[in-house]
Design a protein around this motif. Structure first.
Motif, PDB file in Angstrom:
ATOM      1  N   ALA A  90       0.824  -1.209   0.000  1.00 36.99           N
ATOM      2  CA  ALA A  90       0.000   0.000   0.000  1.00 36.99           C
ATOM      3  C   ALA A  90       0.856   1.256   0.000  1.00 36.99           C
ATOM      4  O   ALA A  90       0.550   2.244  -0.683  1.00 36.99           O
ATOM      5  N   ALA A  91       1.955   1.232   0.749  1.00 37.75           N
ATOM      6  CA  ALA A  91       2.836   2.402   0.825  1.00 37.75           C
ATOM      7  C   ALA A  91       3.491   2.675  -0.522  1.00 37.75           C
ATOM      8  O   ALA A  91       3.583   3.839  -0.957  1.00 37.75           O
ATOM      9  N   VAL A  92       3.939   1.629  -1.197  1.00 31.73           N
ATOM     10  CA  VAL A  92       4.570   1.817  -2.507  1.00 31.73           C
ATOM     11  C   VAL A  92       3.560   2.354  -3.518  1.00 31.73           C
ATOM     12  O   VAL A  92       3.880   3.245  -4.316  1.00 31.73           O
ATOM     13  N   ILE A  93       2.344   1.847  -3.461  1.00 30.55           N
ATOM     14  CA  ILE A  93       1.296   2.359  -4.357  1.00 30.55           C
ATOM     15  C   ILE A  93       1.013   3.824  -4.057  1.00 30.55           C
ATOM     16  O   ILE A  93       0.887   4.662  -4.962  1.00 30.55           O
ATOM     17  N   ALA A  94       0.921   4.153  -2.777  1.00 32.88           N
ATOM     18  CA  ALA A  94       0.626   5.535  -2.373  1.00 32.88           C
ATOM     19  C   ALA A  94       1.745   6.497  -2.769  1.00 32.88           C
ATOM     20  O   ALA A  94       1.494   7.682  -3.045  1.00 32.88           O
ATOM     21  N   GLU A  95       2.976   6.009  -2.790  1.00 29.60           N
ATOM     22  CA  GLU A  95       4.106   6.852  -3.169  1.00 29.60           C
ATOM     23  C   GLU A  95       4.142   7.139  -4.663  1.00 29.60           C
ATOM     24  O   GLU A  95       4.929   7.973  -5.121  1.00 29.60           O
ATOM     25  N   GLY A  96       3.292   6.456  -5.413  1.00 30.31           N
ATOM     26  CA  GLY A  96       3.228   6.681  -6.845  1.00 30.31           C
ATOM     27  C   GLY A  96       3.890   5.577  -7.619  1.00 30.31           C
ATOM     28  O   GLY A  96       4.994   5.143  -7.280  1.00 30.31           O
ATOM     29  N   GLU A  97       3.204   5.090  -8.649  1.00 28.74           N
ATOM     30  CA  GLU A  97       3.728   3.980  -9.439  1.00 28.74           C
ATOM     31  C   GLU A  97       4.974   4.423 -10.187  1.00 28.74           C
ATOM     32  O   GLU A  97       4.993   5.471 -10.847  1.00 28.74           O
ATOM     33  N   GLY A  98       6.031   3.637 -10.063  1.00 27.99           N
ATOM     34  CA  GLY A  98       7.276   3.958 -10.730  1.00 27.99           C
ATOM     35  C   GLY A  98       7.230   3.628 -12.210  1.00 27.99           C
ATOM     36  O   GLY A  98       6.315   2.961 -12.701  1.00 27.99           O
ATOM     37  N   SER A  99       8.242   4.098 -12.924  1.00 25.37           N
ATOM     38  CA  SER A  99       8.293   3.843 -14.373  1.00 25.37           C
ATOM     39  C   SER A  99       8.666   2.398 -14.674  1.00 25.37           C
ATOM     40  O   SER A  99       8.410   1.905 -15.759  1.00 25.37           O
ATOM     41  N   GLU A 100       9.291   1.709 -13.705  1.00 30.71           N
ATOM     42  CA  GLU A 100       9.677   0.315 -13.885  1.00 30.71           C
ATOM     43  C   GLU A 100       9.022  -0.523 -12.786  1.00 30.71           C
ATOM     44  O   GLU A 100       9.279  -0.306 -11.600  1.00 30.71           O
ATOM     45  N   LYS A 101       8.219  -1.486 -13.199  1.00 28.62           N
ATOM     46  CA  LYS A 101       7.525  -2.343 -12.242  1.00 28.62           C
ATOM     47  C   LYS A 101       8.510  -3.064 -11.330  1.00 28.62           C
ATOM     48  O   LYS A 101       8.260  -3.243 -10.135  1.00 28.62           O
ATOM     49  N   SER A 102       9.654  -3.491 -11.872  1.00 30.36           N
ATOM     50  CA  SER A 102      10.608  -4.267 -11.084  1.00 30.36           C
ATOM     51  C   SER A 102      11.122  -3.476  -9.885  1.00 30.36           C
ATOM     52  O   SER A 102      11.417  -4.049  -8.839  1.00 30.36           O
ATOM     53  N   ARG A 103      11.226  -2.149 -10.006  1.00 32.38           N
ATOM     54  CA  ARG A 103      11.678  -1.341  -8.887  1.00 32.38           C
ATOM     55  C   ARG A 103      10.639  -1.322  -7.771  1.00 32.38           C
ATOM     56  O   ARG A 103      10.981  -1.362  -6.581  1.00 32.38           O
ATOM     57  N   ASP A 104       9.365  -1.241  -8.149  1.00 34.50           N
ATOM     58  CA  ASP A 104       8.308  -1.255  -7.142  1.00 34.50           C
ATOM     59  C   ASP A 104       8.266  -2.599  -6.415  1.00 34.50           C
ATOM     60  O   ASP A 104       8.087  -2.667  -5.196  1.00 34.50           O
ATOM     61  N   VAL A 105       8.441  -3.684  -7.181  1.00 32.39           N
ATOM     62  CA  VAL A 105       8.444  -5.018  -6.583  1.00 32.39           C
ATOM     63  C   VAL A 105       9.578  -5.147  -5.574  1.00 32.39           C
ATOM     64  O   VAL A 105       9.390  -5.611  -4.442  1.00 32.39           O
ATOM     65  N   PHE A 106      10.759  -4.721  -5.973  1.00 25.76           N
ATOM     66  CA  PHE A 106      11.898  -4.827  -5.079  1.00 25.76           C
ATOM     67  C   PHE A 106      11.718  -3.953  -3.849  1.00 25.76           C
ATOM     68  O   PHE A 106      12.129  -4.330  -2.740  1.00 25.76           O
ATOM     69  N   GLU A 107      11.103  -2.793  -4.015  1.00 29.56           N
ATOM     70  CA  GLU A 107      10.888  -1.900  -2.875  1.00 29.56           C
ATOM     71  C   GLU A 107      10.033  -2.580  -1.809  1.00 29.56           C
ATOM     72  O   GLU A 107      10.283  -2.454  -0.604  1.00 29.56           O
ATOM     73  N   VAL A 108       9.015  -3.317  -2.258  1.00 29.57           N
ATOM     74  CA  VAL A 108       8.140  -4.017  -1.314  1.00 29.57           C
ATOM     75  C   VAL A 108       8.905  -5.123  -0.599  1.00 29.57           C
ATOM     76  O   VAL A 108       8.856  -5.239   0.634  1.00 29.57           O
ATOM     77  N   THR A 109       9.611  -5.957  -1.353  1.00 33.18           N
ATOM     78  CA  THR A 109      10.245  -7.120  -0.731  1.00 33.18           C
ATOM     79  C   THR A 109      11.427  -6.722   0.156  1.00 33.18           C
ATOM     80  O   THR A 109      11.676  -7.366   1.171  1.00 33.18           O
ATOM     81  N   ARG A 110      12.155  -5.673  -0.202  1.00 31.04           N
ATOM     82  CA  ARG A 110      13.275  -5.279   0.666  1.00 31.04           C
ATOM     83  C   ARG A 110      12.761  -4.749   1.995  1.00 31.04           C
ATOM     84  O   ARG A 110      13.363  -4.969   3.039  1.00 31.04           O
ATOM     85  N   ARG A 111      11.619  -4.056   1.972  1.00 29.16           N
ATOM     86  CA  ARG A 111      11.039  -3.573   3.227  1.00 29.16           C
ATOM     87  C   ARG A 111      10.530  -4.748   4.068  1.00 29.16           C
ATOM     88  O   ARG A 111      10.638  -4.736   5.296  1.00 29.16           O
ATOM     89  N   MET A 112       9.993  -5.762   3.403  1.00 27.14           N
ATOM     90  CA  MET A 112       9.569  -6.970   4.119  1.00 27.14           C
ATOM     91  C   MET A 112      10.745  -7.625   4.825  1.00 27.14           C
ATOM     92  O   MET A 112      10.654  -7.994   6.001  1.00 27.14           O
ATOM     93  N   ILE A 113      11.839  -7.804   4.099  1.00 34.72           N
ATOM     94  CA  ILE A 113      13.012  -8.466   4.682  1.00 34.72           C
ATOM     95  C   ILE A 113      13.495  -7.706   5.904  1.00 34.72           C
ATOM     96  O   ILE A 113      13.780  -8.294   6.957  1.00 34.72           O
ATOM     97  N   THR A 114      13.587  -6.392   5.795  1.00 29.27           N
ATOM     98  CA  THR A 114      14.048  -5.578   6.918  1.00 29.27           C
ATOM     99  C   THR A 114      13.137  -5.739   8.124  1.00 29.27           C
ATOM    100  O   THR A 114      13.602  -5.903   9.266  1.00 29.27           O
ATOM    101  N   ALA A 115      11.835  -5.715   7.894  1.00 29.88           N
ATOM    102  CA  ALA A 115      10.877  -5.826   9.000  1.00 29.88           C
ATOM    103  C   ALA A 115      10.957  -7.193   9.668  1.00 29.88           C
ATOM    104  O   ALA A 115      10.887  -7.303  10.905  1.00 29.88           O
ATOM    105  N   LEU A 116      11.110  -8.251   8.875  1.00 24.95           N
ATOM    106  CA  LEU A 116      11.165  -9.600   9.440  1.00 24.95           C
ATOM    107  C   LEU A 116      12.454  -9.817  10.219  1.00 24.95           C
ATOM    108  O   LEU A 116      12.444 -10.428  11.301  1.00 24.95           O
ATOM    109  N   ILE A 117      13.567  -9.333   9.686  1.00 20.72           N
ATOM    110  CA  ILE A 117      14.831  -9.444  10.421  1.00 20.72           C
ATOM    111  C   ILE A 117      14.742  -8.681  11.744  1.00 20.72           C
ATOM    112  O   ILE A 117      15.152  -9.179  12.798  1.00 20.72           O
ATOM    113  N   ARG A 118      14.217  -7.490  11.689  1.00 20.31           N
ATOM    114  CA  ARG A 118      14.080  -6.681  12.904  1.00 20.31           C
ATOM    115  C   ARG A 118      13.235  -7.393  13.952  1.00 20.31           C
ATOM    116  O   ARG A 118      13.575  -7.429  15.140  1.00 20.31           O
ATOM    117  N   ASP A 119      12.141  -7.997  13.508  1.00 17.28           N
ATOM    118  CA  ASP A 119      11.258  -8.689  14.438  1.00 17.28           C
ATOM    119  C   ASP A 119      11.982  -9.852  15.112  1.00 17.28           C
ATOM    120  O   ASP A 119      11.888 -10.032  16.329  1.00 17.28           O
TER     121      ASP A 119
END
Length: 411
Positions: free
Chosen positions: A253-282
């Motif tokens: 939702a945050a990535v969508i709210a920040e505006g769709e990027g010109s490259e889908k792959s960048r948006d995908v990576f943005e989501v998964t890297r934030r997931m990894i960080t959150a899970l490691i932190r937990d």
């Protein structure tokens, strides 16, 4: 899912994640000398015992074969989907990060992360299901048990011994990847490790070291996040469809709210890297709290704690269960995936039947055929399973084409 709020606690584990090097804790595996190797060897003058374990795993034939073994999507479906090798490397990176935060032995955690899938057969879990079914009357097949077989017997590189002659700590951690060996899943591993008991017991009822627990949870973090990534890249998932899904929803939702990027792959990576960080932190924050409760003074205090001390928080565990359910429904059981994997299971069944047949003398290579001669059915079946489990996806397909008139197209 928002990251957990850090809690300041009156102990020396740190209030939050901290970058950089810190001295190993007294409960790290390296806090005391290794219990050694089954076959005595001189110590290496340039590496610790666990660094040596890691390097032996990296140079293993079984590790190289992971390049062309399926994670979820077959190798020819796209260059950017995960394989067993890239998955293992991602697990190792996450394991080192968590181990450093918890002041554990990073080298042991990395070694276990790199080794945990060495026994996986071709075609991922579909191949394992098919091979287990074919071996049902001969002891079954379990990829965790097979990983132990690889490092204790099947790798044949050294003049003085079969296997990799890993340290006791590495063998224990690999054997207990899914926890103590007292569960139904542990029974298959226990059969493989039984010969080690005359050397040193693995204490089947105990948990493994903190480093092994880190590797196991890093496996979960890696596959959950990269399966979301691969599902998005394959078009089986969309960012919009994930906004209400636990763990990943807030980031999508945050990535969508920040505006769709010109490259889908960048948006995908943005989501998964934030997931990894959150899970490691937990994991790091929850594990520090667990350590504070029992105040472990040695690695064995971790093993005998009666519960895993490296863990997700309860709220995160609940959300991860829900995420797994979504991935099963939308990715693993998607018709596009199941169609290919059903055909792959047929390839594994055909190959096993052929290899296990004593009358089919051209099926196995000469060296394996010589080993199989005069073996009783149960042992010949295990040999056939060993040979088949070591194959890559593309080698299994080539073997099927060699031995059978028709081979399904896995597309």
């Amino acid at each position: 899912m928002s990251p957990r709020t850090a809690k300041t606690r009156p102990h020396d584990y740190g209030a939050d994640l901290q970058p950089g090097e810190r001295a190993p804790a007294r409960y790290a595996a390296s806090a005391i000398p290794s219990r050694g190797r089954l076959h005595a060897e001189p110590e290496c003058v340039t590496r610790s015992p666990f660094q040596r374990d890691r390097d032996r795993i990296l140079h293993a034939t079984a590790f190289r074969r992971l390049t062309h073994k399926t994670q979820v999507f077959l190798y020819h479906e796209g260059d950017h989907y995960r394989t067993r090798l890239t998955h293992s490397l991602e697990v190792a990176q996450i394991a080192r990060t968590i181990a450093r935060q918890l002041r554990l032995d990073e080298d042991l955690a990395e070694a276990l992360a790199l080794a945990h899938d060495l026994g996986h057969p071709p075609f991922g879990h579909a191949g394992e299901r098919a091979l287990d079914a074919e071996m049902s009357e001969h002891g079954g097949f379990d990829h965790n048990a097979q990983s132990v077989r690889v490092v204790t017997a099947l790798e044949r590189k050294y003049r003085a011994f079969d296997g990799l002659n890993l340290t006791w700590e590495a063998l224990e951690g690999l054997a207990k990847h899914n926890g103590p060996l007292t569960t139904e899943k542990g029974a298959a591993v226990l059969k493989v490790t039984r010969p080690l008991e005359s050397w040193q017991s693995l204490a089947a009822g105990n948990y493994a070291s903190a480093e092994a627990q880190v590797a196991a949870l890093s496996d979960d973090i890696a596959y959950l996040t990269h399966d979301v990534d691969d599902g998005l890249r394959a078009g089986l998932l969309s960012l919009a469809s994930l906004t209400e899904v636990p763990v990943v929803g807030a980031f999508a939702a945050a990535v969508i709210a920040e505006g769709e990027g010109s490259e889908k792959s960048r948006d995908v990576f943005e989501v998964t890297r934030r997931m990894i960080t959150a899970l490691i932190r937990d994991v790091v924050l929850e594990s520090r709290e667990q350590f504070a409760q029992i105040n472990p003074r040695s690695p064995d205090d971790i093993r005998t704690a009666g519960r895993p001390l490296i863990s997700f928080s309860q709220p995160m565990s609940t959300e991860l269960t829900a995420l797994r359910s979504v991935l099963f429904d939308r990715v693993y059981r998607h018709p596009r995936v199941t169609r290919v994997m059903t055909a792959a299971e047929g390839i594994v069944r055909d190959l096993f039947t052929c290899y296990a047949d004593p009358n089919h003398r051209t099926a196995l290579p000469d060296a394996w055929q010589s080993l199989s001669e005069r073996l009783p059915p149960r042992r010949r079946a295990r040999l056939a399973a060993d040979y088949l489990a070591g194959q890559t996806d593309r080698y299994a397909i080539a073997e099927h084409r060699r031995l059978f008139a028709q081979t399904p197209e896995l597309r």
